[in-house]
Design an enzyme around this catalytic site. Structure first.
Site, short mmCIF file in Angstrom:
data_model
loop_
_atom_site.label_atom_id
_atom_site.label_comp_id
_atom_site.label_asym_id
_atom_site.label_seq_id
_atom_site.Cartn_x
_atom_site.Cartn_y
_atom_site.Cartn_z
N GLY B 57 0.82 -1.21 0.00
CA GLY B 57 0.00 0.00 0.00
C GLY B 57 0.86 1.26 0.00
O GLY B 57 2.08 1.20 0.07
N VAL B 59 1.09 3.61 2.30
CA VAL B 59 1.83 3.81 3.56
C VAL B 59 2.87 2.71 3.73
O VAL B 59 4.00 2.95 4.19
CB VAL B 59 0.86 3.86 4.77
CG1 VAL B 59 1.62 3.91 6.08
CG2 VAL B 59 -0.07 5.06 4.65
N ARG B 144 -6.92 2.83 18.54
CA ARG B 144 -6.51 4.17 18.99
C ARG B 144 -7.20 4.61 20.27
O ARG B 144 -6.59 5.22 21.14
CB ARG B 144 -6.80 5.20 17.90
CG ARG B 144 -5.80 5.17 16.76
CD ARG B 144 -6.13 6.23 15.72
NE ARG B 144 -5.37 6.01 14.51
CZ ARG B 144 -5.80 6.33 13.29
NH1 ARG B 144 -6.98 6.88 13.13
NH2 ARG B 144 -5.03 6.10 12.25
N CYS B 180 -3.83 10.85 10.63
CA CYS B 180 -2.96 11.85 9.98
C CYS B 180 -3.34 13.29 10.34
O CYS B 180 -2.47 14.11 10.66
CB CYS B 180 -3.00 11.66 8.48
SG CYS B 180 -4.66 11.45 7.80
N GLN B 207 -7.73 18.09 2.93
CA GLN B 207 -7.07 16.80 2.95
C GLN B 207 -6.80 16.22 1.57
O GLN B 207 -7.64 16.29 0.67
CB GLN B 207 -7.88 15.83 3.81
CG GLN B 207 -7.91 16.27 5.27
CD GLN B 207 -8.57 15.29 6.21
OE1 GLN B 207 -9.47 15.68 6.95
NE2 GLN B 207 -8.14 14.05 6.20
N SER B 210 -4.17 11.03 -0.77
CA SER B 210 -3.40 9.92 -0.23
C SER B 210 -4.03 9.29 1.00
O SER B 210 -3.86 8.10 1.24
CB SER B 210 -1.98 10.39 0.11
OG SER B 210 -2.04 11.45 1.04
N GLY B 211 -4.78 10.09 1.78
CA GLY B 211 -5.43 9.54 2.96
C GLY B 211 -6.40 8.41 2.63
O GLY B 211 -6.70 7.57 3.47
N LYS B 264 -12.21 11.82 15.03
CA LYS B 264 -10.86 11.41 15.39
C LYS B 264 -10.08 12.61 15.93
O LYS B 264 -9.39 12.52 16.93
CB LYS B 264 -10.14 10.82 14.17
CG LYS B 264 -10.66 9.44 13.77
CD LYS B 264 -10.04 8.95 12.47
CE LYS B 264 -10.70 7.63 12.04
NZ LYS B 264 -10.25 7.18 10.70
N ARG B 286 -12.03 17.02 1.67
CA ARG B 286 -11.02 16.51 0.73
C ARG B 286 -10.84 17.49 -0.41
O ARG B 286 -11.82 17.90 -1.04
CB ARG B 286 -11.49 15.19 0.11
CG ARG B 286 -11.19 14.03 0.96
CD ARG B 286 -10.52 12.90 0.21
NE ARG B 286 -10.59 11.73 1.07
CZ ARG B 286 -9.64 11.41 1.94
NH1 ARG B 286 -8.54 12.12 2.05
NH2 ARG B 286 -9.79 10.35 2.71
N HIS B 293 -1.62 17.13 3.65
CA HIS B 293 -2.81 17.79 4.19
C HIS B 293 -2.47 19.23 4.60
O HIS B 293 -1.34 19.53 4.98
CB HIS B 293 -3.27 17.09 5.48
CG HIS B 293 -3.92 15.76 5.25
ND1 HIS B 293 -4.22 15.26 4.03
CD2 HIS B 293 -4.35 14.82 6.16
CE1 HIS B 293 -4.80 14.07 4.16
NE2 HIS B 293 -4.88 13.77 5.44
#
Lengths: 385, 385
Positions: B57, B59, B144, B180, B207, B210-211, B264, B286, B293
């Site tokens: 991927g 990341v 998280r 992120c 944003q 890529s996120g 988040k 986005r 970002h």
């Protein structure tokens, strides 16, 4: 307009051919065009004599489209621009016009002039037009903060220009069109403000290329092609890459750290709401979008306002539509409001960071060239009729 | 990495060839590549055994680049992915590796595993790895908010993981990498928070693609080419046009009207700062940008903090650079931080809408794949050494 539109069809992202750029807008546009097909009533003896100043620019062209779309009545029409553009031919509602060089004498016999040729042209020619009896609706920032000049969004503060009438041959008047970001923000914030009084507003903008003119839109298109081809982007209008990037608004930064675009939101809001106490902060950012602005607006109210009441208020507000479908994640986008008259509001929600029902977050999109400029100015002119 | 980089050079906007997409980054990248040319010291007997989960991927690939850039020591390396990607060959630091299918047994003998394969993979395989003695640094949202799992930005709250050591053959542990947007925001906000205590924060994000992964970046590129060619854009990853447009973040919207991405920021900030009282609201959008970002952050403080003090604090903050040149209008942009380790902060100014020195506006940019994900995770792993 037909000939003009065809001539411009070569330029994919030209502000004059929005249809090619906005597939959804394209169908809407065709419908709009089809509706008033048979008889044009706009050119008629009892209409005012009109002038459009800066007619070859992005907003100037949109003035013509909006005038036509709304069947704005006019007895005669003068298309004015700088010497550079003088002599160009423009078709409008089936008639040919020659663009004339803007001079003080251009306003002889003109009842209403729509200006969008930059602040220095407005400062020089606006007062000259007023002397000749013209009511000037000015899209530049030249007179916005002048205490003697009304700053008007027709849905928000029409009373500010209630004393102004078409002058006949007496002295004219100046009316200022607010900055695009202010118009789009206040279309959504004002109905809520009337209900619960906004005491503070934190705005972050996502501003389109069109605010910097047709050349900026062309540069964004050109740069995007270049970057996709692996080439260095051409930076002429902006000093840095715009394609697939974003940056702090290009307006000059003042000593307080705000740029001029941000201070327009701060100051124009106070003037339009006639509320010197309302607190506004703004961060203005250019994003690689063609012609519609978006704004993230955080509101603090004096009186409680729950989100469902806010939604109902906005649904009933003139010039506003609510796009707020949480289940399907359908909210306003710049593309969806491009070439549209309304400002779209969504993401309406109670602000978790404020106690009680004293805060809301909303997200607003509006066409920068249309409601942010040309449409608002034509609406002002309509109030003079 | 050389072979991998060449193989990917065909894909202009691939996350693996950032240089082609970021002309400025390109020179920096060449410099970076040139520096540690002669001897690679990373593969050595006293290093931990490493595994990278989700290595194919965006990341996952960045994990490899960051490990190499930082000469992260490792005794052995396992590259793990789904069955679909198993068998692919990847060159890393001059050696060839075969991607293995992820299984519980993959973690036998693995000291540290970097996970970025989505929440469901983390939920399934994370605990299995821990049982085998592995310390898992997890980039998903799965753990998280688990009170037993540290949520760490090394520059912000390293103490939260101070009790975790490489286990040898004993039980391992989970450490969560924040989202992120949270990382990038708090890199700038924390140094100010330490000085003046943030009581409320209003965040609007810009944003990057890529996120949503490498496929979203490819879709943005594809759509842009299609729109420029006058074609209908292909909408597979996102349900609406992304090219030359922007939209509310695609994360599901909750009953309170916030989407998961926004929550988040709200919840992770409280946990990372260990401050259940801090008020946060966020609007996540986005924008058509590839891999970094931007965030507009409005801060309210408990104690006064003037803008010059804030600027000095940020200049001294680890992992942060200040780009705040008002005269030349030079502020952070996504492009300028792409493929960079630092988070850039600018537009630092006293908030006009707050009394005294109790408010600031700042604008922050950070590479979503790097500091927003892979770099932060590798930094966490470094703290275990």
């Amino acid at each position: 307009m037909q000939a003009t539109a065809s001539a411009h069809r070569l330029h994919l992202f030209s502000p004059f051919t929005p249809a090619a750029f906005t597939p959804r807008g394209s169908a809407a546009r065709r419908r709009n065009a089809a509706a008033p097909a048979t008889v044009r009533m706009a050119l008629r003896e009892d209409g005012p004599s009109l002038a459009v100043v800066g007619v070859t620019g992005a907003v100037g062209q949109e003035f013509l489209r909006v005038l036509s779309d709304r069947d704005f009545p006019y007895r005669s029409l003068r298309l004015l621009a700088s010497r550079r553009s003088a002599g160009r031919r423009i078709e409008f509602e089936g008639r040919g016009y020659v663009v004339e060089e803007l001079q003080e004498e251009s306003f002889d016999g003109v009842d209403v002039a729509l200006f969008s040729a930059g602040g220095s042209v407005s400062r020089e020619m606006g007062p000259a037009a007023v002397e000749r009896g013209t009511v000037v609706v000015d899209n530049s920032s030249a007179f916005r903060m002048d205490p003697g000049v009304p700053l008007v969004i027709p849905e928000v503060n029409p009373d500010a220009m209630a004393h102004i009438r078409l002058a006949g041959r007496a002295k004219g008047a100046l009316i200022a069109n607010p900055n695009c970001s202010t118009i789009i923000c206040l279309m959504a914030a004002t109905p809520l403000h009337r209900h619960a009084k906004v005491v503070r507003m934190v705005v972050s903008t996502y501003q389109a290329a069109s605010g910097a003119g047709a050349a900026a839109m062309e540069e964004l298109e050109k740069q995007t092609r270049e970057v996709l081809d692996g080439k260095q982007p051409t930076c002429e209008i902006f000093k840095q890459q715009y394609a697939f990037n974003l940056f702090s608004h290009n307006a000059p930064v003042l000593s307080n750290g705000y740029n001029e675009e941000e201070m327009k939101l701060v100051k124009e809001t106070r003037k339009i709401w006639n509320d010197m106490d309302v607190k506004v902060t703004a961060t203005c950012i250019r994003v690689p979008v063609m012609r519609a602005h978006a704004e993230s607006v955080n509101l603090q109210f004096e009186k409680p306002l729950d989100e469902e009441t806010a939604r109902q208020i906005l649904k009933g507000a003139a010039g506003v539509i609510v796009l707020d479908d949480r289940a399907s994640n359908h909210f306003p986008t710049p593309l969806e409001v491009s070439n549209k008259d309304h400002v779209a509001v969504g993401r309406i929600r109670q602000d978790l960071s404020q106690e009680g029902n004293l805060g809301l977050d909303v997200f607003v999109c509006g066409d920068q060239i249309r409601k942010g400029a040309a449409l608002n100015a034509v609406q002002i002119a309509e109030m003079l009729l």
